[in-house]
Design a protein around this motif. Structure first.
Motif, PDB file in Angstrom:
ATOM      1  N   ASN A   1     131.737  73.062  50.740  1.00 28.10           N
ATOM      2  CA  ASN A   1     131.641  74.190  49.798  1.00 28.10           C
ATOM      3  C   ASN A   1     130.371  74.030  48.956  1.00 28.10           C
ATOM      4  O   ASN A   1     129.685  73.003  49.055  1.00 28.10           O
ATOM      5  N   LEU A   2     130.093  75.025  48.121  1.00 27.50           N
ATOM      6  CA  LEU A   2     128.842  74.989  47.353  1.00 27.50           C
ATOM      7  C   LEU A   2     128.884  74.000  46.199  1.00 27.50           C
ATOM      8  O   LEU A   2     127.837  73.494  45.791  1.00 27.50           O
ATOM      9  N   ALA A   3     130.098  73.723  45.684  1.00 26.19           N
ATOM     10  CA  ALA A   3     130.190  72.734  44.595  1.00 26.19           C
ATOM     11  C   ALA A   3     129.712  71.385  45.122  1.00 26.19           C
ATOM     12  O   ALA A   3     128.943  70.668  44.456  1.00 26.19           O
ATOM     13  N   GLU A   4     130.150  71.029  46.327  1.00 24.54           N
ATOM     14  CA  GLU A   4     129.723  69.753  46.924  1.00 24.54           C
ATOM     15  C   GLU A   4     128.214  69.759  47.186  1.00 24.54           C
ATOM     16  O   GLU A   4     127.524  68.779  46.894  1.00 24.54           O
ATOM     17  N   ALA A   5     127.724  70.846  47.767  1.00 25.71           N
ATOM     18  CA  ALA A   5     126.291  70.914  48.101  1.00 25.71           C
ATOM     19  C   ALA A   5     125.449  70.775  46.832  1.00 25.71           C
ATOM     20  O   ALA A   5     124.414  70.092  46.821  1.00 25.71           O
ATOM     21  N   ARG A   6     125.902  71.398  45.746  1.00 29.35           N
ATOM     22  CA  ARG A   6     125.166  71.319  44.480  1.00 29.35           C
ATOM     23  C   ARG A   6     125.157  69.885  43.952  1.00 29.35           C
ATOM     24  O   ARG A   6     124.133  69.373  43.491  1.00 29.35           O
ATOM     25  N   ARG A   7     126.336  69.213  44.043  1.00 24.83           N
ATOM     26  CA  ARG A   7     126.412  67.813  43.576  1.00 24.83           C
ATOM     27  C   ARG A   7     125.437  66.938  44.362  1.00 24.83           C
ATOM     28  O   ARG A   7     124.793  66.044  43.813  1.00 24.83           O
ATOM     29  N   MET A   8     125.335  67.184  45.659  1.00 22.03           N
ATOM     30  CA  MET A   8     124.451  66.368  46.509  1.00 22.03           C
ATOM     31  C   MET A   8     122.990  66.556  46.100  1.00 22.03           C
ATOM     32  O   MET A   8     122.234  65.590  45.932  1.00 22.03           O
ATOM     33  N   VAL A   9     122.594  67.813  45.916  1.00 24.19           N
ATOM     34  CA  VAL A   9     121.206  68.104  45.541  1.00 24.19           C
ATOM     35  C   VAL A   9     120.906  67.520  44.156  1.00 24.19           C
ATOM     36  O   VAL A   9     119.864  66.883  43.940  1.00 24.19           O
ATOM     37  N   ASP A  10     121.853  67.702  43.223  1.00 21.23           N
ATOM     38  CA  ASP A  10     121.633  67.234  41.850  1.00 21.23           C
ATOM     39  C   ASP A  10     121.565  65.709  41.786  1.00 21.23           C
ATOM     40  O   ASP A  10     120.729  65.147  41.069  1.00 21.23           O
ATOM     41  N   ALA A  11     122.450  65.030  42.549  1.00 14.34           N
ATOM     42  CA  ALA A  11     122.451  63.556  42.515  1.00 14.34           C
ATOM     43  C   ALA A  11     121.117  63.022  43.044  1.00 14.34           C
ATOM     44  O   ALA A  11     120.573  62.052  42.509  1.00 14.34           O
ATOM     45  N   CYS A  12     120.595  63.666  44.092  1.00 15.85           N
ATOM     46  CA  CYS A  12     119.323  63.200  44.662  1.00 15.85           C
ATOM     47  C   CYS A  12     118.163  63.488  43.712  1.00 15.85           C
ATOM     48  O   CYS A  12     117.229  62.687  43.599  1.00 15.85           O
ATOM     49  N   LYS A  13     118.254  64.602  43.033  1.00 13.55           N
ATOM     50  CA  LYS A  13     117.216  64.943  42.057  1.00 13.55           C
ATOM     51  C   LYS A  13     117.209  63.900  40.936  1.00 13.55           C
ATOM     52  O   LYS A  13     116.161  63.394  40.537  1.00 13.55           O
ATOM     53  N   ALA A  14     118.415  63.563  40.460  1.00 17.67           N
ATOM     54  CA  ALA A  14     118.531  62.611  39.340  1.00 17.67           C
ATOM     55  C   ALA A  14     118.016  61.225  39.726  1.00 17.67           C
ATOM     56  O   ALA A  14     117.381  60.549  38.922  1.00 17.67           O
ATOM     57  N   SER A  15     118.264  60.804  40.962  1.00 14.70           N
ATOM     58  CA  SER A  15     117.879  59.435  41.355  1.00 14.70           C
ATOM     59  C   SER A  15     116.476  59.375  41.959  1.00 14.70           C
ATOM     60  O   SER A  15     115.929  58.303  42.169  1.00 14.70           O
ATOM     61  N   GLY A  16     115.936  60.553  42.293  1.00  9.51           N
ATOM     62  CA  GLY A  16     114.624  60.576  42.961  1.00  9.51           C
ATOM     63  C   GLY A  16     114.724  60.329  44.456  1.00  9.51           C
ATOM     64  O   GLY A  16     113.705  60.159  45.138  1.00  9.51           O
ATOM     65  N   SER A  17     115.946  60.302  45.007  1.00  6.27           N
ATOM     66  CA  SER A  17     116.108  60.107  46.461  1.00  6.27           C
ATOM     67  C   SER A  17     115.772  61.414  47.168  1.00  6.27           C
ATOM     68  O   SER A  17     116.111  62.497  46.694  1.00  6.27           O
ATOM     69  N   LYS A  18     115.102  61.298  48.315  1.00  4.56           N
ATOM     70  CA  LYS A  18     114.806  62.503  49.109  1.00  4.56           C
ATOM     71  C   LYS A  18     115.956  62.720  50.083  1.00  4.56           C
ATOM     72  O   LYS A  18     116.393  61.784  50.758  1.00  4.56           O
ATOM     73  N   LEU A  19     116.400  63.962  50.143  1.00  2.83           N
ATOM     74  CA  LEU A  19     117.552  64.294  50.994  1.00  2.83           C
ATOM     75  C   LEU A  19     117.123  65.264  52.085  1.00  2.83           C
ATOM     76  O   LEU A  19     116.395  66.229  51.819  1.00  2.83           O
TER      77      LEU A  19
END
Ligand SMILES: NC(=O)c1ccc[n+]([C@@H]2O[C@H](COP(=O)([O-])OP(=O)(O)OC[C@H]3O[C@@H](n4cnc5c(N)ncnc54)[C@H](O)[C@@H]3O)[C@@H](O)[C@H]2O)c1
Length: 359
Positions: A101-119
């Motif tokens: 769902n979009l809640a999960e997709a948003r969490r994934m993008v946000d977590a990578c943004k916060a840590s600087g990890s490229k997804l």
């Protein structure tokens, strides 16, 4: 290129493609995680993973790999990508579909943004030469300004495999933003894949903000006596999905997948341009020098080292997930869905639970 190591989380069928891709790039697989001991033994023997774990969080904490492939079923993608990002990995290759769902997709993008990890999300067909050539032809103006695209997918469901067809449609159109869509799905079967109920076919009409529009048709029963969506699907010609790209001066016909090897030693004619009754066959480079997932990983490293946008980025995966959830929401709402899609649940699973699609 700097030196990188990698870990694989989920060592089933698709992990073989990820492992072979790292190996082809000279990137060692230092660790693997799976809940199955058999899968871990396979990874140790075939991927050279010296450290194996039944708890992927322990792998992340102890090994601290540079790159991680998440190759489990989609129900697990969000928690694993978020954990990998929070552990500080540099790059994550996550299998499709991105999320449930979009809640999960948003969490994934946000977590990578916060840590600087490229997804990156593995819509790896993007790199196959017939699709690359199609994008080049469109960009060169071979069919003039593109107005409309018809996409046909033999995929059973829009979330599990149709995600590739949505991704391809949008990339052929230059990744425009969606304005609105209207769709209907068939959920009247108990069809399950990767541990969850899936839709079983459907239609969607998508309008983009740049004025282009797309018509998607998908479904398992695309041929044969049970044909429900496309009874005359031609499997000799189309593999996986097919596209008709309508431009002002011609129509580009793109047949879909071709896998080199086995009895398939000669590339099929996958690309044709129709202009006023004339048909031009278009060649494309074949076979590929590198596998498509290897190219995805190479671009991931490029994006880590030079902060270059990845064509299969997490944001790009979010946009595809938004179309999937928009399609489900249109079916639930029985109406048009304007973008951005605000619903954060999975409307299809909600309809299954509430008895609209009893299965
Ligand atoms: N990009 C593509 O073209 C493509 C093709 C096939 C599959 N896929 C996707 O890849 C993903 C995996 O597919 P697959 O065919 O490899 O599935 P699979 O079932 O063969 O492998 C999944 C593995 O994950 C393991 N697993 C389950 N729970 C786990 C946990 N908590 N921790 C670690 N490992 C765990 C399982 O034991 C299994 O070995 C799916 O999301 C699928 O949609 C993508």
């Amino acid at each position: 290129m700097k030196e990188y190591n990698a870990a694989v989380i989920g060592c089933g069928r698709m992990s073989r493609g990820h492992a072979a891709s790292y190996q082809s790039l000279g990137i060692p697989i230092v660790a693997a995680a799976d809940i199955s001991q058999e899968a871990l033994d396979f990874a140790r023997e075939n991927y050279g993973a010296e450290k194996t774990y039944t708890d992927y969080r322990q792998l992340l904490a102890e090994v601290k790999p540079d790159l991680v492939s998440v190759v489990t079923a989609e129900l697990l993608h969000c928690e694993m990508v978020v954990a990998a990002a929070e552990s500080g990995v540099k790059g994550i290759v996550c299998e499709k579909p991105m999320a449930m769902n979009l809640a999960e997709a948003r969490r994934m993008v946000d977590a990578c943004k916060a840590s600087g990890s490229k997804l990156t999300i593995s819509h790896q067909r993007y790199y196959d030469p017939q699709y690359t050539k199609a994008r080049e032809l469109i960009a060169q103006g071979a069919i003039g300004k593109v107005n409309f695209i018809e996409a046909f997918a033999m995929a059973p469901s829009i979330i599990t495999d149709g995600t590739h067809t949505i991704h391809m449609t949008m990339s052929l159109l230059g990744d425009p933003k969606v304005s609105y869509l209207i769709a209907q799905i068939d959920g009247n079967s108990d069809y399950q894949y990767f541990g969850h109920r899936c839709d079983h076919g459907g239609n969607a009409f998508v309008t983009f903000k740049n004025g282009c529009y797309a018509h998607l048709t998908w479904g398992l029963h695309t041929y044969g006596e049970q044909g429900r969506i496309h009874p005359k699907w031609n499997f000799q010609r189309y593999q996986y999905h097919a596209f008709l790209v309508h431009g002002e001066t011609g129509i580009l016909e793109l047949d879909g997948d071709f896998r080199y090897g086995g009895s398939n030693t000669e590339p099929l004619e996958l690309l044709r341009i129709h202009r006023c009754g004339e048909v031009e066959k278009v060649d494309h480079k074949w076979p590929m020098e590198k596998g498509s997932i290897a190219m995805e990983i190479q671009d991931l490293i490029e994006s880590i080292e030079n902060d270059k946008p990845h064509p299969l980025s997490g944001e790009n995966g979010y946009a595809v997930t938004e179309v999937i959830m928009g399609i489900y929401e249109s079916s639930r709402r029985r109406g048009v869905v304007h973008f951005p899609v605000e619903v954060m649940d999975n409307p299809f699973l909600d309809m299954c639970e509430s008895g609209i699609f009893p299965g």
